[in-house]
Scaffold this active site. Structure first.
Site, PDB file in Angstrom:
ATOM      1  N   ASN A  62       1.107  -1.120   0.069  1.00 25.51           N
ATOM      2  CA  ASN A  62       0.118   0.057  -0.078  1.00 25.51           C
ATOM      3  C   ASN A  62       0.822   1.259  -0.006  1.00 25.51           C
ATOM      4  OD1 ASN A  62      -1.694   2.013   0.527  1.00 25.51           O
ATOM      5  ND2 ASN A  62      -2.591   1.397   2.364  1.00 25.51           N
ATOM      6  N   VAL A  63       0.970   2.035  -1.108  1.00 25.02           N
ATOM      7  CA  VAL A  63       1.841   2.930  -1.083  1.00 25.02           C
ATOM      8  C   VAL A  63       1.679   4.086  -0.269  1.00 25.02           C
ATOM      9  CG1 VAL A  63       2.529   2.595  -3.613  1.00 25.02           C
ATOM     10  CG2 VAL A  63       0.862   4.154  -3.139  1.00 25.02           C
ATOM     11  N   TYR A 154      -7.761  14.729  -7.634  1.00 27.39           N
ATOM     12  CA  TYR A 154      -7.084  14.073  -8.722  1.00 27.39           C
ATOM     13  C   TYR A 154      -6.223  14.867  -9.335  1.00 27.39           C
ATOM     14  CZ  TYR A 154      -5.694  10.673 -12.571  1.00 27.39           C
ATOM     15  OH  TYR A 154      -5.074   9.883 -13.194  1.00 27.39           O
ATOM     16  N   LYS A 158      -2.143  14.990  -9.244  1.00 27.82           N
ATOM     17  CA  LYS A 158      -1.311  15.064 -10.372  1.00 27.82           C
ATOM     18  C   LYS A 158      -0.691  16.215 -10.702  1.00 27.82           C
ATOM     19  CE  LYS A 158      -2.519  10.700 -11.158  1.00 27.82           C
ATOM     20  NZ  LYS A 158      -1.241   9.598 -10.916  1.00 27.82           N
TER      21      LYS A 158
END
Ligand code: CAA
Ligand code: NAI
Length: 246
Positions: A62-63, A154, A158
């Site tokens: 799980n990053v 998101y 990003k």
């Protein structure tokens, strides 16, 4: 064999773009760690690639969880003796209009897409420095470059990936470590399948190449940035989006 004897970790690679990248890197001779949260799909994916004769190992991660990332990196170094390439590909969406976005979903996307990239890179870094070389490839998105309806969380995450990429390029160039990002356009994976058909059609109509990307299109960009062919490419954000915006 463009990645012969190279050890590569690709996060979020049980599915979609990451999976295509594992296969592409393995075809080019890399020893690949298929690192993913999804244990069932990840184990099966690694098994299938091993059956094709590739050197692929699944490791659960799980990053967003530093302890889990420590285990991933520790296990990789123990198995292969070092790491040459890190592809920070794991990412999630929780799309909603700003007026309806749950603050928990805003935070969750940042935890995976931003903290995840930070965690993996920071924990891998001593191993790349030890070798005096390495390649870090981060996955941004056209949404992080141009923004997108329904993607406050998101797009923020990003855009942050681009900021981290450029900062790390400035810090790590002198250590022999290349840092770049890929900004994919809409790509045929489960992420896009969740979009309303009407929006997919609308998006396709503004792509110059008039089609969505295939996972392999993005995997090939990762491969270029992981190989020695891109040794003088540094701090770059490679748009792989069929010419959606120029
Ligand atoms: N671009 C342009 N217009 C969009 C849009 C988009 N990406 N997404 C939604 N809209 C429009 C809708 O067509 C709709 O227009 P009308 O009012 O004219 O019908 C309006 O915005 C409201 O949309 P919904 O009725 O669907 O509103 P909702 O609250 O039910 O759902 C939503 C909102 C969850 C954002 C949903 O519209 C949606 O999932 N949109 C797609 C968002 C998107 O593009 N996500 C990208 C996923 S792929 C990815 O993230 C990979 C990557 O890096 C690019
Ligand atoms: P996908 O949803 O098909 O695959 C993502 C993988 O990441 C899954 O296997 C999932 O289990 C894994 N994952 C999710 N959370 C994780 C976590 N906390 N730790 C480890 N693994 C985790 O997605 P896709 O489309 O292949 O996306 C890959 C990357 O490309 C993501 O960073 C995404 O944001 C980015 N991207 C995707 C685009 C698209 O249109 N599909 C466009 C632009 C960028």
């Amino acid at each position: 064999m463009r990645l012969q004897n190279q050890v590569a970790i690709i996060t979020g690679s049980a599915n979609g773009i990451g999976y295509a990248a594992v296969e592409r890197f393995a075809e080019e001779g890399a020893q690949v760690i298929l690192a993913d949260y999804d244990e069932v799909t990840g184990t099966e994916a690694a098994k299938q690639l091993k059956e094709k004769g590739y050197d692929v190992t699944f490791i659960h991660v799980n990053v967003a969880d530093r302890e889990s990332v420590q285990q991933l990196i520790g296990q990789t170094v123990k198995t292969y003796g070092g790491i040459d390439i890190l592809v920070n590909n794991a990412g999630i969406t929780r799309d909603a209009m700003l007026s309806k976005m749950d603050p928990a979903d805003f935070q969750f996307v940042l935890d995976v897409n931003v903290n995840g990239v930070f965690n993996c890179t920071q924990i891998v870094l001593p191993h790349l420095i030890e070798k005096g070389k390495g390649k870090i490839i981060n996955t941004s998105s056209i949404s992080g470059v141009y923004g997108n309806v329904g993607q406050t969380n998101y797009a923020a995450s990003k855009a942050a990936v681009i900021g981290m990429t450029k900062s790390w390029a400035k810090e790590l160039g002198r250590k022999g470590i290349n840092v770049n990002a890929v900004a994919p356009g809409f790509t045929r994976t489960s992420m896009v399948e969740k979009m309303p058909d009407k929006v997919i059609q609308q998006m396709t109509s503004i792509i110059s190449l008039q089609r969505l990307a295939l996972p392999k299109d993005i995997a090939n960009a990762y491969l270029f940035l992981a190989s020695s062919e891109s040794d003088y490419v540094h701090g770059h954000v490679l748009h792989v989006d069929g010419g959606i915006m120029m």
